[in-house]
Design a protein around this motif. Sequence first.
Motif, PDB file in Angstrom:
ATOM      1  N   ARG A 318       0.825  -1.213   0.000  1.00 24.65           N
ATOM      2  CA  ARG A 318       0.000   0.000   0.000  1.00 24.65           C
ATOM      3  C   ARG A 318       0.853   1.255   0.000  1.00 24.65           C
ATOM      4  N   VAL A 319       2.092   1.140   0.415  1.00 25.14           N
ATOM      5  CA  VAL A 319       2.999   2.286   0.396  1.00 25.14           C
ATOM      6  C   VAL A 319       3.730   2.388  -0.934  1.00 25.14           C
ATOM      7  N   VAL A 320       4.468   1.334  -1.284  1.00 22.11           N
ATOM      8  CA  VAL A 320       5.429   1.439  -2.383  1.00 22.11           C
ATOM      9  C   VAL A 320       4.779   1.413  -3.760  1.00 22.11           C
ATOM     10  N   ALA A 321       3.700   0.639  -3.943  1.00 26.28           N
ATOM     11  CA  ALA A 321       3.067   0.592  -5.261  1.00 26.28           C
ATOM     12  C   ALA A 321       2.507   1.955  -5.667  1.00 26.28           C
ATOM     13  N   PRO A 322       1.739   2.644  -4.803  1.00 25.43           N
ATOM     14  CA  PRO A 322       1.285   3.989  -5.164  1.00 25.43           C
ATOM     15  C   PRO A 322       2.429   4.978  -5.379  1.00 25.43           C
ATOM     16  N   ILE A 323       3.485   4.884  -4.559  1.00 21.25           N
ATOM     17  CA  ILE A 323       4.625   5.789  -4.749  1.00 21.25           C
ATOM     18  C   ILE A 323       5.240   5.569  -6.129  1.00 21.25           C
ATOM     19  N   GLY A 324       5.350   4.311  -6.541  1.00 20.39           N
ATOM     20  CA  GLY A 324       5.887   4.019  -7.866  1.00 20.39           C
ATOM     21  C   GLY A 324       5.052   4.637  -8.968  1.00 20.39           C
ATOM     22  N   VAL A 325       3.723   4.497  -8.863  1.00 20.30           N
ATOM     23  CA  VAL A 325       2.830   5.082  -9.864  1.00 20.30           C
ATOM     24  C   VAL A 325       2.989   6.594  -9.898  1.00 20.30           C
ATOM     25  N   LEU A 326       2.980   7.221  -8.714  1.00 25.07           N
ATOM     26  CA  LEU A 326       3.101   8.679  -8.653  1.00 25.07           C
ATOM     27  C   LEU A 326       4.415   9.157  -9.247  1.00 25.07           C
ATOM     28  N   ASN A 327       5.496   8.421  -8.995  1.00 24.12           N
ATOM     29  CA  ASN A 327       6.791   8.829  -9.531  1.00 24.12           C
ATOM     30  C   ASN A 327       6.849   8.683 -11.042  1.00 24.12           C
ATOM     31  N   PHE A 328       6.227   7.660 -11.584  1.00 21.47           N
ATOM     32  CA  PHE A 328       6.188   7.534 -13.040  1.00 21.47           C
ATOM     33  C   PHE A 328       5.315   8.631 -13.654  1.00 21.47           C
TER      34      PHE A 328
END
Length: 667
Positions: A318-328
């Motif tokens: 729940r932390v890292v997957a959304p951060i990855g999307v936001l960074n892309f």
Amino acid sequence: MLHLVVLGGGMLGATLLHAGRKLYTQHREKKSAMKTVDAPLPFSKTTIETAPISPEKKEADHYFKISALGTGLAFIGEFIYAPLLIPAVSIVMYSCVPVFRNAYESIKNKKLKASVVDSIAIIGTLSTRYYFASALAGFVYFSAQKLLLETEDQSKKQLSNIFGEQPRFVWLVKNGVEIETPFVELKVGDVIAIHAGELIPIDGVIIRGNASVDQHVMTGEAQPVEKKVGDSVLAGTLAVAGEVFIQVEKCGEETVAAKIGEILQNTADFRFSVEAKSVQLSDKMVMPTLAISGVGLLALGPISSVALVSCNFSEVIRVVAPIGVLNFIKLATEQGMLIKDGRSLELLNDVDTVVFDKTGTLTIEQPHVETLHVWGMFSESELLLFAAAAEYKQTHPIAKAILKAAQERELILPRIENAKYEVGYGIKVELEDKTIHVGSYRFMTMEMIDCPIEAENLQSYSHENGFSVIYVAVNQVLIGAIELHATVRPEAKAVIEQLQQRGLELYIISGDHEKPTRYLAHSLGITHYFAETLPENKAALIEQLQAKGKSICFIGDGINDAIALKKANVSISLQGASTAATDTAGIILMDKNLTQLPYLFELAHGLNKNVKNSFASALVPGAIGVGGVFLLHFGIYSSLVLYIASLAAGTTNAMLPLVTYRQKKEK
């Protein structure tokens, strides 16, 4: 203790991911509300106004301040002055009320959500005297809420650069006088004046004057169409030359443009699929986590049970997957691509077919001079010189094309005298001892200029093949014609080749004639095309391709493309396109060209790989932790070390693409 810190981070990641979707939904709702209250022109561009502080923001500010106070008191109480723990614990419990409420509603509705495990973790942490950790978790969560609202505000400002402001008034004609009148007051039967360069805001019939109308956003036609008395015009089209009086037949919600908009208003509200997967996985892990923890409690005791709760790896996802999307998404934005629907970037990785709209997407508005036809004693340069001199002060696309051709030949334009503009058809000017006529075939016949058989044949041929011809006459004698063709985007050929190298199947879809569409397709190396396609049929063609199992990315720029954009799996438009297209498209190419399109597919592939790595970074340590508790008697700290390693690996993976790009940019 660390579990709660990570829990706060998980809430931060999941909360931030909602920002993009909520932003676009609120933007659409606000535009819809403004249409109801202010009644702007159909698809007129609006400015996103500064709203008063929302209850959401007030609540976030309130809990942010409370949790900051609680964190400070808990730190002092746990490590310096113990009596302060009493108010600190009270504040922590108060700030966690939303989590407890969500858990209660979950149980009440007989659905176990992640908030149930979160609530148990909060209570368990407080009961084991990890007060500072509890307070810090609340502070992180409400910091995330505050950051969310700030992110939304910044994104709204970013979108406002696309949806600029346009006038909301029309020139109402009464007793021969043009009166500036609010569009909302317009009624069926009224007559309005439209001048060159103005958007036509209604559906109606011309009752006076002539105009050249660019209606490619509605019909897909590449060239402006000459409109005369009795001809119909559509809202959303542009008068590029001339002046007309139009009797209103439909206005507001009754226009063709507004009806297309109404269809779009009823579309579904999509969620980011990465977010959905993360939340679903977190919720699905509630029962297994509680069951494993219960077994650990019975078999190994309370310490092992707490250790097992700490191995709930779904929080990391729940932390890292959304951060990855936001960074892309940030990475795309920094390179001129606005991702309005985060799901689009993920779905783009599954696309196997790209469908281009022709006019406005593969071609640009301004045509170019293709061929000069000369009949008589004058040369090609003289023909072009006469036309350029006549069109010198004009600003419509055809005039610009002629002037550009003259400039390329380094022609020196003479001064003209006594210019007479026959709006919508042509121009008559005096040049030294010559009278020059420049305009359409119809203009020449109106001026009683004899047209040779070559001119008649060229006119018929141009009509069949979908290009424009401008005729030039000197002293009532037709001396030649200028053949104007649609201009292909200079980057189109290279972009097409790069997409084909990725194994993508390409199509062109156009409302233009069959021959120019076929010629463009072959010149770009595209095998498949659809020509003379009506706006309502574009979406049907997309559905036909999807029925064959194809995943479609549609790229368009007009009002007539909007429904097809919504039907496609992924939709892309260009900044500067019609508002309907930019409202509907999930991705906007901000540089107003197709150059970044191949890189967009690379980003989609990178995101897909990054998300898989994020899931692996959570699943593997979590599985090791559970196995370690049962087989190697891992304690709480061992589980927390794995949890930290999982979070660090996942966060590094999520941040790496953006960090790498910025490092390269600095070099």
